[in-house]
Scaffold this motif. Sequence first.
Motif, PDB file in Angstrom:
ATOM      1  N   LYS A  25      -4.853   4.869  -7.246  1.00 38.62           N
ATOM      2  CA  LYS A  25      -5.549   5.971  -6.609  1.00 38.62           C
ATOM      3  C   LYS A  25      -5.318   7.243  -7.422  1.00 38.62           C
ATOM      4  O   LYS A  25      -4.323   7.942  -7.249  1.00 38.62           O
ATOM      5  N   ALA A  26      -6.244   7.508  -8.319  1.00 37.40           N
ATOM      6  CA  ALA A  26      -6.088   8.663  -9.205  1.00 37.40           C
ATOM      7  C   ALA A  26      -6.125   9.968  -8.424  1.00 37.40           C
ATOM      8  O   ALA A  26      -5.356  10.894  -8.703  1.00 37.40           O
ATOM      9  N   THR A  27      -7.028  10.045  -7.448  1.00 31.80           N
ATOM     10  CA  THR A  27      -7.110  11.202  -6.558  1.00 31.80           C
ATOM     11  C   THR A  27      -7.450  10.675  -5.167  1.00 31.80           C
ATOM     12  O   THR A  27      -7.593   9.477  -4.950  1.00 31.80           O
ATOM     13  N   SER A  28      -7.640  11.595  -4.241  1.00 30.07           N
ATOM     14  CA  SER A  28      -8.031  11.189  -2.897  1.00 30.07           C
ATOM     15  C   SER A  28      -9.445  10.616  -2.856  1.00 30.07           C
ATOM     16  O   SER A  28      -9.825   9.952  -1.894  1.00 30.07           O
ATOM     17  N   LYS A  29     -10.234  10.844  -3.920  1.00 28.08           N
ATOM     18  CA  LYS A  29     -11.610  10.359  -3.969  1.00 28.08           C
ATOM     19  C   LYS A  29     -11.839   9.270  -5.011  1.00 28.08           C
ATOM     20  O   LYS A  29     -12.740   8.447  -4.856  1.00 28.08           O
ATOM     21  N   SER A  63       0.836  -1.193   0.000  1.00 28.40           N
ATOM     22  CA  SER A  63       0.000   0.000   0.000  1.00 28.40           C
ATOM     23  C   SER A  63       0.874   1.248   0.000  1.00 28.40           C
ATOM     24  O   SER A  63       1.817   1.365   0.798  1.00 28.40           O
ATOM     25  N   ALA A  64       0.564   2.160  -0.910  1.00 28.85           N
ATOM     26  CA  ALA A  64       1.266   3.438  -1.007  1.00 28.85           C
ATOM     27  C   ALA A  64       0.249   4.530  -1.279  1.00 28.85           C
ATOM     28  O   ALA A  64      -0.948   4.274  -1.419  1.00 28.85           O
ATOM     29  N   SER A  65       0.732   5.764  -1.370  1.00 34.33           N
ATOM     30  CA  SER A  65      -0.185   6.885  -1.538  1.00 34.33           C
ATOM     31  C   SER A  65      -0.927   6.827  -2.873  1.00 34.33           C
ATOM     32  O   SER A  65      -2.054   7.305  -2.981  1.00 34.33           O
ATOM     33  N   LYS A  66      -0.314   6.226  -3.891  1.00 35.91           N
ATOM     34  CA  LYS A  66      -0.915   6.221  -5.228  1.00 35.91           C
ATOM     35  C   LYS A  66      -1.443   4.864  -5.663  1.00 35.91           C
ATOM     36  O   LYS A  66      -2.146   4.774  -6.669  1.00 35.91           O
ATOM     37  N   MET A  67      -1.118   3.799  -4.921  1.00 37.27           N
ATOM     38  CA  MET A  67      -1.586   2.496  -5.371  1.00 37.27           C
ATOM     39  C   MET A  67      -1.598   1.479  -4.230  1.00 37.27           C
ATOM     40  O   MET A  67      -0.905   1.629  -3.223  1.00 37.27           O
ATOM     41  N   ASP A  68      -2.413   0.454  -4.413  1.00 35.48           N
ATOM     42  CA  ASP A  68      -2.420  -0.740  -3.584  1.00 35.48           C
ATOM     43  C   ASP A  68      -2.291  -1.945  -4.501  1.00 35.48           C
ATOM     44  O   ASP A  68      -2.773  -1.920  -5.646  1.00 35.48           O
ATOM     45  N   PHE A  89     -19.139 -15.492  -5.899  1.00 33.08           N
ATOM     46  CA  PHE A  89     -18.007 -15.483  -4.988  1.00 33.08           C
ATOM     47  C   PHE A  89     -16.974 -14.418  -5.374  1.00 33.08           C
ATOM     48  O   PHE A  89     -16.454 -13.722  -4.521  1.00 33.08           O
ATOM     49  N   TYR A  90     -16.666 -14.317  -6.652  1.00 30.61           N
ATOM     50  CA  TYR A  90     -15.615 -13.392  -7.072  1.00 30.61           C
ATOM     51  C   TYR A  90     -15.829 -12.955  -8.518  1.00 30.61           C
ATOM     52  O   TYR A  90     -16.649 -13.535  -9.244  1.00 30.61           O
ATOM     53  N   HIS A  91     -15.073 -11.925  -8.931  1.00 24.60           N
ATOM     54  CA  HIS A  91     -15.149 -11.391 -10.290  1.00 24.60           C
ATOM     55  C   HIS A  91     -13.739 -11.088 -10.791  1.00 24.60           C
ATOM     56  O   HIS A  91     -12.821 -10.843 -10.004  1.00 24.60           O
ATOM     57  N   ILE A  92     -13.600 -11.067 -12.102  1.00 28.19           N
ATOM     58  CA  ILE A  92     -12.364 -10.613 -12.738  1.00 28.19           C
ATOM     59  C   ILE A  92     -12.727  -9.491 -13.694  1.00 28.19           C
ATOM     60  O   ILE A  92     -13.562  -9.669 -14.577  1.00 28.19           O
ATOM     61  N   GLY A  93     -12.113  -8.329 -13.499  1.00 26.21           N
ATOM     62  CA  GLY A  93     -12.459  -7.214 -14.360  1.00 26.21           C
ATOM     63  C   GLY A  93     -11.871  -5.909 -13.878  1.00 26.21           C
ATOM     64  O   GLY A  93     -10.804  -5.865 -13.264  1.00 26.21           O
ATOM     65  N   LEU A  94     -12.595  -4.827 -14.155  1.00 28.15           N
ATOM     66  CA  LEU A  94     -12.166  -3.464 -13.845  1.00 28.15           C
ATOM     67  C   LEU A  94     -13.314  -2.724 -13.178  1.00 28.15           C
ATOM     68  O   LEU A  94     -14.457  -2.799 -13.630  1.00 28.15           O
ATOM     69  N   LYS A  95     -13.014  -2.032 -12.089  1.00 28.42           N
ATOM     70  CA  LYS A  95     -14.043  -1.244 -11.430  1.00 28.42           C
ATOM     71  C   LYS A  95     -13.457   0.097 -10.981  1.00 28.42           C
ATOM     72  O   LYS A  95     -12.248   0.231 -10.772  1.00 28.42           O
ATOM     73  N   ALA A  96     -14.332   1.074 -10.846  1.00 31.01           N
ATOM     74  CA  ALA A  96     -13.944   2.396 -10.366  1.00 31.01           C
ATOM     75  C   ALA A  96     -14.727   2.709  -9.105  1.00 31.01           C
ATOM     76  O   ALA A  96     -15.918   2.384  -8.997  1.00 31.01           O
ATOM     77  N   GLN A  97     -14.047   3.321  -8.135  1.00 25.72           N
ATOM     78  CA  GLN A  97     -14.683   3.721  -6.880  1.00 25.72           C
ATOM     79  C   GLN A  97     -14.532   5.226  -6.706  1.00 25.72           C
ATOM     80  O   GLN A  97     -13.431   5.759  -6.860  1.00 25.72           O
TER      81      GLN A  97
END
Length: 389
Positions: free
Chosen positions: A130-134, A85-90, A170-178
């Motif tokens: 982590k593109a931004t803080s949000k 874990s870092a400021s820009k990525m996990d 149970f699980y997924h493989i793909g891309l998501k945005a939060q």
Amino acid sequence: MKKVILLISSLFLGFTAQAQDTTTATPGKFTFSGYMDTYYFGNFNNPKSQSNLGLNGTGPGNARAFDQRAGQFGIGLVQAKAMYSASKMDAVIDLTFGPFSDLGNYGNYIGPIGPGSTSLAIKQAYITYKATSKLSFTAGQFGTHIGYEVIDAPVNYNYSLSNLFNNGPFYHIGLKAQYAFSDRAALMVGLVNNVDNLFDNNKKKGLIGQLFFVPVSGWNVYLNAILSNEASQAVGTQATGIVSANDAHYQLFDLTTTYQITSKFFLGLNAAAGSQKGDYQNLGGPLTTKSWGGAAVYSNYAFTDKFGIGVRYETFDNKNGARALTDAAGNGASVNSITVTGNIIAADGHLLLKPELRIDSYSANKFEKNDGSLTTSQATLGMAAIFKF
């Protein structure tokens, strides 16, 4: 679906263009954690097969997700999880081994290098930017957002898993945005391959979403959904009608909410409703839309910081036969279940002991007795021991 993909891509790009990154880079942190569990459950029916699964037509049923052995000691799951874990990525690499690992990855009967390959042991493997803080983006294989319970035994209060959990996903493989609007509201959207499978069985993608909000302090609400087409083939005949692979659908809507009433008393609720039409991953399916659904209520009370009791009551309706929950004859069924679980914390929090009583009552004969006769209900009593670090 192409329009959906373009829409989501546009939203992602729009968020990225408008957001201003104000974070300061900090050194990354590496953590390593995991657990293992073992259990023994006696079955009051004393089934000849030594199984808690019950029957489904001519073969074993699916009355339990994981703790399937009756009257014998079992090993559940061994997990090893590494996280950077870092400021820009996990980045997360979450590997599992043991009988429950295969059950939790049931869609992966054959891995990329053949039967028994280590792909069966991948529980999660994803990268979060982590593109931004949000705003953040996650790509890879990740546990499903749907439902109250998870595969990890230390996280769940009850040891045996609910029928809602057992009926997936149970699980997924793909891309998501939060995107976090605030610390009290967030939205997740994404595109994934088919449900619970290492490789997509068709060219279509599923749309997932979650809305999280906190109405008042201590009360969390999650509204979850997945819309997908899981078909590999057409089903039906000229006489009965044919549902093409393009006309099939699978969808599931889920509500998960928790409320910490006091420091000792906790309530939870999980309710879900789904439907399916046509084929499901080459397993066949209904010619018309068939639905299923259920609800589970959770109540936990901590008498001390080292001992508590939790009660789960659940009802699940699959009388339309859309899912795998059936009676002994293989017909769709409904079930009511009550589970009482103790939670004993020892060894400075590294050892969890969970004595548990569970009673399942089906709408028709489901479970076998030692003499081979059938009954509608089953009661199990036992203990699970979980080591975590």
